[in-house]
Design a protein around this motif. Structure first.
Motif, short mmCIF file in Angstrom:
data_model
loop_
_atom_site.label_atom_id
_atom_site.label_comp_id
_atom_site.label_asym_id
_atom_site.label_seq_id
_atom_site.Cartn_x
_atom_site.Cartn_y
_atom_site.Cartn_z
N HIS A 254 -0.43 6.09 16.00
CA HIS A 254 1.00 5.56 15.67
C HIS A 254 1.65 6.67 16.37
N LYS A 255 1.09 8.15 16.74
CA LYS A 255 1.62 9.04 17.43
C LYS A 255 0.22 9.75 18.04
N ILE A 256 0.87 10.46 19.22
CA ILE A 256 -0.38 11.19 19.80
C ILE A 256 -0.45 12.44 19.28
N GLU A 257 -1.77 12.62 18.92
CA GLU A 257 -2.28 13.81 17.92
C GLU A 257 -2.73 14.88 19.06
N PRO A 258 -2.72 15.99 18.96
CA PRO A 258 -3.35 16.85 19.91
C PRO A 258 -5.01 17.06 19.75
N ASP A 259 -5.68 17.18 20.70
CA ASP A 259 -7.13 17.53 20.76
C ASP A 259 -7.59 16.13 20.25
N THR A 260 -7.23 14.98 20.78
CA THR A 260 -7.93 13.61 20.26
C THR A 260 -7.75 12.85 21.53
N LYS A 261 -8.84 12.19 21.80
CA LYS A 261 -9.06 11.33 23.04
C LYS A 261 -8.65 9.94 22.48
N TYR A 262 -8.09 9.34 23.77
CA TYR A 262 -7.63 7.95 23.16
C TYR A 262 -7.83 7.09 24.42
N ARG A 263 -8.15 5.67 24.10
CA ARG A 263 -8.17 4.72 25.01
C ARG A 263 -7.09 3.41 24.67
N ALA A 264 -6.80 2.76 25.66
CA ALA A 264 -5.97 1.63 25.42
C ALA A 264 -7.12 0.46 25.87
N PHE A 265 -6.67 -0.64 24.91
CA PHE A 265 -7.79 -1.60 24.83
C PHE A 265 -6.96 -3.02 24.98
N ILE A 266 -7.22 -3.96 25.80
CA ILE A 266 -6.70 -5.31 25.83
C ILE A 266 -7.41 -6.52 25.81
N ALA A 267 -7.24 -7.27 24.83
CA ALA A 267 -7.90 -8.75 24.90
C ALA A 267 -6.66 -9.70 25.13
N ALA A 268 -7.11 -10.57 26.19
CA ALA A 268 -6.17 -11.57 26.43
C ALA A 268 -6.93 -12.98 27.02
N PHE A 269 -6.12 -14.07 26.78
CA PHE A 269 -6.67 -15.43 27.22
C PHE A 269 -6.24 -15.80 28.60
N ALA A 270 -7.15 -16.26 29.30
CA ALA A 270 -6.62 -17.12 30.47
C ALA A 270 -7.16 -18.47 30.28
N GLY A 271 -6.39 -19.28 29.84
CA GLY A 271 -6.40 -20.79 29.39
C GLY A 271 -7.53 -20.54 27.91
N GLU A 272 -8.60 -20.99 27.98
CA GLU A 272 -9.65 -20.89 26.86
C GLU A 272 -10.58 -19.70 27.12
N VAL A 273 -10.69 -19.05 28.16
CA VAL A 273 -11.35 -17.69 28.58
C VAL A 273 -10.81 -16.54 27.95
N ARG A 274 -11.80 -16.06 27.12
CA ARG A 274 -11.32 -14.54 26.68
C ARG A 274 -11.61 -13.31 27.41
N LEU A 275 -10.90 -12.68 27.80
CA LEU A 275 -11.30 -11.27 28.52
C LEU A 275 -10.92 -10.21 27.89
N ILE A 276 -11.53 -9.18 27.99
CA ILE A 276 -11.29 -7.67 27.35
C ILE A 276 -11.52 -6.77 28.27
N ASP A 277 -10.67 -5.47 28.19
CA ASP A 277 -10.78 -4.48 29.04
C ASP A 277 -10.29 -3.41 28.19
N ASN A 278 -10.65 -2.08 28.86
CA ASN A 278 -10.05 -0.83 28.17
C ASN A 278 -9.84 0.31 29.42
N ILE A 279 -9.31 1.44 29.10
CA ILE A 279 -9.26 2.27 29.88
C ILE A 279 -8.99 3.84 29.39
N ALA A 280 -9.99 4.84 29.62
CA ALA A 280 -9.59 6.16 29.15
C ALA A 280 -8.24 6.66 29.15
N LEU A 281 -7.56 6.99 28.41
CA LEU A 281 -6.20 7.57 28.69
C LEU A 281 -5.96 9.06 28.78
N ASN A 282 -6.87 10.06 28.21
CA ASN A 282 -6.91 11.50 28.36
C ASN A 282 -8.21 12.14 28.33
#
Length: 282
Positions: A254-282
């Motif tokens: 909900h907010k960025i806490e100090p000394d905490t590692k975060y990643r961003a995550f996405i799940a999306a559909f291309a038609g009927e095909v489900r794709l996921i991905d993520n990335i390290a933010l810090n």
């Protein structure tokens, strides 16, 4: 190259390896192998005396029967691809009965809440199925090290928790996401994409990179709203979820806490095909 379909045969090989004090690297897959899998296999070959690759489409981790039915099965081409890497790889491609016996039921696990976030919200009992099949495979293969890609980062954290819960000796090693030159994370499901979908799907990684660039500059709520707006403008991909979460517990930030590692995550559909991905933010 040895290809085993029977549990007793792979267990016989494993027993000999352990008697000779050989280290075993294990790469569990559901087949339809691509260069992301091969990167895991190559690392396992570098770090172990022997490598075992399982090829098994696990029914208990699918909450969608159509997705299970459509999942690509390409055993012969998988064997050919692995043979190009090394003739010393042992392949284990069992039937469901060889893995589960006569009772194909998932164990109900408490992964400390990890199972309730993101994928767990949209794929009922998915991680129980993952945990159950890996417990079986770890028992059969008895590996020294097991290798998992970070594309399925939530799964990677679940597997580490499984090892702690079951008090297993295997060392779990996470490996970087392997991408196309376009940035699209490699996945066996990519084979089901149309030409247009394949062209548009790198949009997912482009979005993640933009979030990473603005992380710490814009707040979490603003970033979530921005991602949602970007997908609303895209006529090929539909967003299932976007989350910024703590690496440790995968809880939505909900907010960025100090000394905490975060990643961003996405799940999306291309038609009927489900794709996921993520990335390290810090």
């Amino acid at each position: 190259m040895q290809v085993h379909v029977k549990r007793r045969d792979i267990e016989s090989d494993v027993a000999i390896l352990h008697t000779n004090q050989k280290t075993i690297g294990f790469v569990p897959t559901m087949g339809a192998l691509h260069q992301g899998h091969i990167a895991l296999v190559k690392r396992a070959l570098e770090e172990n005396d022997t490598v075992i690759v399982s090829i098994f489409v696990n029914p208990t981790q699918f909450n969608n029967s159509e997705d299970l039915a459509l999942y690509p099965r390409t055993l012969q081409s998988d064997i050919a691809l692995l043979s190009e890497v090394s003739s010393d790889i042992i392949i284990f491609s069992p039937t469901a009965k060889e893995v589960y016996g006569n009772t194909m039921i998932s164990t109900k696990y408490d992964f400390g809440g990890l199972e309730n976030e993101m994928e767990g919200k949209y794929r009922l009992d998915h991680f129980n199925g993952v945990g159950t099949v890996l417990k079986h495979f770890f028992s059969i293969v008895n590996p020294t090290n097991a290798y998992f890609g970070e594309k399925d980062f939530q799964q990677l954290q679940i597997v580490k928790k499984l090892v702690a819960i079951e008090n297993l000796s295997v060392n779990i090693i996470g490996c970087p996401i392997y991408r196309e030159t376009s940035g699209l994370a490699l996945s066996s499901r990519n084979k089901r994409l149309t030409e247009k979908q394949l062209k548009e799907s790198p949009f997912i990684y482009d979005t993640l990179q933009a979030v990473k660039k603005d992380f710490g500059i814009k707040n979490v709520i603003t970033l979530r709203e921005w991602v949602s707006q970007q997908f609303e403008k895209n006529d090929t991909l539909s967003l299932e979820y976007f989350e910024i979460a703590s690496v440790e517990d995968l809880k939505s930030a909900h907010k960025i806490e100090p000394d905490t590692k975060y990643r961003a995550f996405i799940a999306a559909f291309a038609g009927e095909v489900r794709l996921i991905d993520n990335i390290a933010l810090n």
